[in-house]
Write a protein that holds these residues in place. Structure first.
Motif, PDB file in Angstrom:
ATOM      1  N   GLU A  34       5.636   3.535 -11.133  1.00 22.73           N
ATOM      2  CA  GLU A  34       4.893   4.646 -10.550  1.00 22.73           C
ATOM      3  C   GLU A  34       3.435   4.260 -10.322  1.00 22.73           C
ATOM      4  OE1 GLU A  34       5.268   9.023 -11.777  1.00 22.73           O
ATOM      5  OE2 GLU A  34       3.455   8.318 -12.794  1.00 22.73           O
ATOM      6  N   VAL A  35       2.950   4.539  -9.125  1.00 25.66           N
ATOM      7  CA  VAL A  35       1.532   4.400  -8.793  1.00 25.66           C
ATOM      8  C   VAL A  35       1.144   5.680  -8.061  1.00 25.66           C
ATOM      9  CG1 VAL A  35      -0.233   3.082  -7.580  1.00 25.66           C
ATOM     10  CG2 VAL A  35       1.713   1.887  -8.594  1.00 25.66           C
ATOM     11  N   VAL A  36       0.141   6.378  -8.589  1.00 23.51           N
ATOM     12  CA  VAL A  36      -0.281   7.645  -8.002  1.00 23.51           C
ATOM     13  C   VAL A  36      -1.717   7.507  -7.520  1.00 23.51           C
ATOM     14  CG1 VAL A  36      -0.682  10.100  -8.443  1.00 23.51           C
ATOM     15  CG2 VAL A  36       1.240   8.934  -9.541  1.00 23.51           C
ATOM     16  N   GLY A  37      -1.932   7.801  -6.253  1.00 23.37           N
ATOM     17  CA  GLY A  37      -3.259   7.725  -5.666  1.00 23.37           C
ATOM     18  C   GLY A  37      -3.171   7.264  -4.225  1.00 23.37           C
ATOM     19  N   ARG A  38      -4.335   7.017  -3.643  1.00 23.92           N
ATOM     20  CA  ARG A  38      -4.387   6.582  -2.243  1.00 23.92           C
ATOM     21  C   ARG A  38      -4.839   5.134  -2.153  1.00 23.92           C
ATOM     22  NH1 ARG A  38      -7.166   8.642   1.919  1.00 23.92           N
ATOM     23  NH2 ARG A  38      -9.085   8.448   0.763  1.00 23.92           N
TER      24      ARG A  38
ATOM     25  N   CYS B  50       0.806  -1.230   0.000  1.00 25.81           N
ATOM     26  CA  CYS B  50       0.000   0.000   0.000  1.00 25.81           C
ATOM     27  C   CYS B  50       0.836   1.275   0.000  1.00 25.81           C
ATOM     28  CB  CYS B  50      -0.977  -0.005   1.170  1.00 25.81           C
ATOM     29  SG  CYS B  50      -2.466  -0.929   0.761  1.00 25.81           S
ATOM     30  N   ASP B  51       2.144   1.136  -0.009  1.00 27.02           N
ATOM     31  CA  ASP B  51       3.028   2.297  -0.134  1.00 27.02           C
ATOM     32  C   ASP B  51       3.277   2.525  -1.622  1.00 27.02           C
ATOM     33  OD1 ASP B  51       4.945   4.291  -0.002  1.00 27.02           O
ATOM     34  OD2 ASP B  51       6.538   2.915   0.640  1.00 27.02           O
ATOM     35  N   PHE B  52       2.323   3.156  -2.289  1.00 32.31           N
ATOM     36  CA  PHE B  52       2.410   3.327  -3.735  1.00 32.31           C
ATOM     37  C   PHE B  52       3.676   4.071  -4.156  1.00 32.31           C
ATOM     38  CE2 PHE B  52      -2.511   3.181  -4.132  1.00 32.31           C
ATOM     39  CZ  PHE B  52      -2.485   1.807  -3.986  1.00 32.31           C
ATOM     40  N   ALA B  53       4.102   5.039  -3.374  1.00 35.10           N
ATOM     41  CA  ALA B  53       5.313   5.792  -3.717  1.00 35.10           C
ATOM     42  C   ALA B  53       6.555   4.896  -3.710  1.00 35.10           C
ATOM     43  CB  ALA B  53       5.502   6.960  -2.759  1.00 35.10           C
ATOM     44  N   GLY B  54       6.508   3.781  -2.989  1.00 31.75           N
ATOM     45  CA  GLY B  54       7.655   2.888  -2.883  1.00 31.75           C
ATOM     46  C   GLY B  54       7.739   1.822  -3.973  1.00 31.75           C
ATOM     47  N   TYR B  55       6.758   1.740  -4.860  1.00 34.45           N
ATOM     48  CA  TYR B  55       6.767   0.694  -5.885  1.00 34.45           C
ATOM     49  C   TYR B  55       8.062   0.639  -6.703  1.00 34.45           C
ATOM     50  CZ  TYR B  55       2.126  -1.380  -5.397  1.00 34.45           C
ATOM     51  OH  TYR B  55       1.048  -2.087  -4.956  1.00 34.45           O
TER      52      TYR B  55
END
Length: 84
Positions: free
Chosen positions: A35-39, A21-26
């Motif tokens: 890159e994954v942007v969102g919540r 769930c840490d999208f910034a860490g993908y």
């Protein structure tokens, strides 16, 4: 169409969930999804940048289910979602 992917990971469920769930860490662990942007919350729309054969493209997703420490799922949010 319904796809399920399951993998056993030698780590506590809470730690795995935190990473997923840490999208910034993908980019640190998933070379195909830089890159994954969102919540990470049910109903949220996220933009996923995917690289297949070196070609980047964006795939909109909707977070379907989030059960902290237990589960995470998203589904495609575009007409071509069945392709991937």
């Amino acid at each position: 169409m319904h796809n399920v992917v399951e993998t056993r990971i030698a780590a506590p469920p809470d730690e795995v969930f935190r990473i997923v769930c840490d999208f910034a860490g993908y980019p640190r662990w998933n070379p195909f999804t830089p890159e994954v942007v969102g919540r990470c919350a049910p109903g949220e729309r996220v933009q996923v940048l995917v690289k297949l054969d070196g070609e980047p493209f964006r795939m909109p997703r909707v977070v379907v289910d989030v059960g902290p420490g237990r589960r995470f799922s998203w589904r495609g949010a575009a007409w071509y979602s069945w392709l991937v």
